[in-house]
Design a protein around this motif. Structure first.
Motif, PDB file in Angstrom:
ATOM      1  N   LEU A 172      18.988  29.886 -14.649  1.00  0.00           N
ATOM      2  CA  LEU A 172      17.911  30.883 -14.351  1.00  0.00           C
ATOM      3  C   LEU A 172      18.332  31.734 -13.185  1.00  0.00           C
ATOM      4  CD1 LEU A 172      15.016  31.912 -14.889  1.00  0.00           C
ATOM      5  CD2 LEU A 172      14.012  30.311 -13.362  1.00  0.00           C
ATOM      6  N   GLU A 173      18.899  30.981 -12.104  1.00  0.00           N
ATOM      7  CA  GLU A 173      19.195  31.839 -10.827  1.00  0.00           C
ATOM      8  C   GLU A 173      20.414  32.783 -11.369  1.00  0.00           C
ATOM      9  OE1 GLU A 173      17.962  28.653  -7.240  1.00  0.00           O
ATOM     10  OE2 GLU A 173      20.033  28.421  -8.515  1.00  0.00           O
ATOM     11  N   VAL A 174      21.215  32.341 -12.011  1.00  0.00           N
ATOM     12  CA  VAL A 174      22.266  33.208 -12.469  1.00  0.00           C
ATOM     13  C   VAL A 174      21.779  34.272 -13.195  1.00  0.00           C
ATOM     14  CG1 VAL A 174      24.499  33.245 -13.831  1.00  0.00           C
ATOM     15  CG2 VAL A 174      23.884  31.372 -12.438  1.00  0.00           C
ATOM     16  N   PHE A 175      20.736  34.048 -13.995  1.00  0.00           N
ATOM     17  CA  PHE A 175      20.390  35.170 -14.635  1.00  0.00           C
ATOM     18  C   PHE A 175      19.557  36.211 -14.092  1.00  0.00           C
ATOM     19  CE2 PHE A 175      16.434  37.095 -16.841  1.00  0.00           C
ATOM     20  CZ  PHE A 175      17.227  37.930 -17.902  1.00  0.00           C
ATOM     21  N   LEU A 176      18.745  35.919 -13.108  1.00  0.00           N
ATOM     22  CA  LEU A 176      17.871  36.615 -12.094  1.00  0.00           C
ATOM     23  C   LEU A 176      19.030  37.447 -11.056  1.00  0.00           C
ATOM     24  CD1 LEU A 176      15.156  34.045 -10.968  1.00  0.00           C
ATOM     25  CD2 LEU A 176      15.024  36.052 -12.483  1.00  0.00           C
ATOM     26  N   HIS A 177      20.117  36.858 -10.757  1.00  0.00           N
ATOM     27  CA  HIS A 177      20.991  37.386  -9.747  1.00  0.00           C
ATOM     28  C   HIS A 177      21.793  38.612 -10.432  1.00  0.00           C
ATOM     29  CE1 HIS A 177      24.044  37.678  -6.763  1.00  0.00           C
ATOM     30  NE2 HIS A 177      24.939  37.879  -7.690  1.00  0.00           N
ATOM     31  N   TRP A 178      22.047  38.351 -11.773  1.00  0.00           N
ATOM     32  CA  TRP A 178      22.678  39.251 -12.548  1.00  0.00           C
ATOM     33  C   TRP A 178      21.839  40.520 -13.286  1.00  0.00           C
ATOM     34  CZ3 TRP A 178      28.025  40.451 -12.122  1.00  0.00           C
ATOM     35  CH2 TRP A 178      28.668  39.407 -11.739  1.00  0.00           C
ATOM     36  N   HIS A 199      16.750  40.964  -7.108  1.00  0.00           N
ATOM     37  CA  HIS A 199      16.367  39.177  -6.542  1.00  0.00           C
ATOM     38  C   HIS A 199      16.790  39.602  -5.259  1.00  0.00           C
ATOM     39  CE1 HIS A 199      16.808  34.999  -6.514  1.00  0.00           C
ATOM     40  NE2 HIS A 199      15.584  35.096  -7.138  1.00  0.00           N
ATOM     41  N   HIS A 200      16.197  38.508  -4.358  1.00  0.00           N
ATOM     42  CA  HIS A 200      16.641  38.452  -3.142  1.00  0.00           C
ATOM     43  C   HIS A 200      18.259  38.116  -2.790  1.00  0.00           C
ATOM     44  CE1 HIS A 200      16.941  34.067  -2.709  1.00  0.00           C
ATOM     45  NE2 HIS A 200      15.847  34.012  -3.656  1.00  0.00           N
ATOM     46  N   SER A 201      18.842  37.416  -3.807  1.00  0.00           N
ATOM     47  CA  SER A 201      20.182  37.159  -3.718  1.00  0.00           C
ATOM     48  C   SER A 201      20.975  38.221  -3.946  1.00  0.00           C
ATOM     49  CB  SER A 201      20.504  36.261  -4.784  1.00  0.00           C
ATOM     50  OG  SER A 201      20.243  36.639  -6.153  1.00  0.00           O
TER      51      SER A 201
END
Length: 312
Positions: A4-10, A14-16
């Motif tokens: 999920l974090e990978v998806f949000l990042h790409w 997102h803050h990342s």
């Protein structure tokens, strides 16, 4: 990072990723474009090295092209065309001649016209026409391309024709593997000719031919050209169908699937970015314009790289 974090990042602000999808960063788009160019070069070279693995062998049955052509004619209130073995042989001869002499045109470099192949097949005609296509992977795309071209559509829907012949041949043209589709139309001598002012002006000793003229530029208005041509009696070179095992992968299909997938992913990323930026009222120092412009530029280059079929 979790999936999920990978998806949000790409794909999302997102803050990342400094609130800008990593996929839409300029360096990511550059990597995608360079990668596509490298892969496209690989797809062009590999068929010559290992054609049994990756090559170009389209699945275009000639009878399907005829079926779709007649479907269009019936849809427009015209009679279906008869599948002529003589015209099939003429189309096959024309395709073989293009491969043997390495040209892509209605007329051969030595001046041989399409009608020479029809005449040599034993088909005596008063009307004849030709449509050409290359680099297509399925019959529907071929017929759709012809129907979307006014000049080719006029040929395909010409009420004067009664017979049709189609040949589909794989080979190498200009150093590139491809598939040629040759579609020929005709009305035999002795059949009731169309009574038009143009036809009445033709001389009895000549053979009136109708051919859809290819448009040299987008501004050119396609028309039907009617001409009296003395057909050469020289027998055309006999072609041979490409034999041997089909490649495991179609290089054109791989190329198109790849570009379509990448475009879909980029569109998803841009759509999510626009929606989330608007909903969250995210303010970027760099603004959104540059990201969107670079995305549109990437889309244009991807579409430019993707190979499409050609008609003539």
């Amino acid at each position: 990072m979790s999936p999920l974090e990978v998806f949000l990042h790409w794909f999302t602000p997102h803050h990342s990723n400094a609130h800008k999808p990593k996929l839409l960063h300029t360096n990511s788009l550059v990597v995608i474009i360079v990668g596509l160019i490298v892969i496209e070069g690989f797809l062009n070279i590999t068929p010559r090295v290992i054609p049994q693995i990756l090559g170009f062998a389209a699945s275009i049955p000639p009878e399907k092209v005829i079926e779709l052509t007649n479907k269009e004619r019936l849809h427009h209130g015209l009679s279906p065309l008869n599948n002529s073995n003589s015209l099939n042989q003429a189309a096959l001869a024309k395709a073989g001649n293009m491969f043997a002499k390495d040209y892509w045109a209605h007329n051969a470099p030595d001046g041989t016209q399409p009608w020479a192949f029809i005449k040599s097949s034993g088909y005596q005609y008063i009307r004849a026409g030709e449509n050409l296509a290359r680099d297509f992977t399925d019959p529907l795309a071929v017929v759709d391309a012809w129907m979307n071209s006014p000049s080719h559509k006029d040929n395909l829907l010409n009420p004067d024709y009664e017979d049709i012949g189609v040949a589909v041949v794989d080979g190498t043209l200009g150093g590139v593997q491809t598939t040629l589709v040759v579609q020929m139309f005709g009305r035999r001598t002795g059949a009731r000719p169309q009574t038009t002012q143009t036809a009445s002006k033709t001389e009895q000793q000549s053979i009136p031919i109708v051919i859809a003229s290819p448009s040299p530029s987008p501004s050119f208005s396609p028309t039907l050209l009617v001409a009296n041509v003395q057909v050469s009696k020289k027998s055309p070179e006999e072609p041979s169908q490409v034999s041997g095992p089909k490649p495991l992968f179609n290089s054109f299909a791989v190329s198109r699937s790849l570009t379509s997938t990448i475009l879909t992913i980029l569109i998803v990323a841009l759509s999510l970015d626009v929606i989330l930026v608007w909903k969250r009222r995210i303010i970027r120092l760099s603004g959104r314009s540059w990201a969107h412009l670079t995305f549109l530029l990437a889309m244009f280059i991807v579409l430019l790289i993707a190979r499409v079929g050609d008609i003539l």
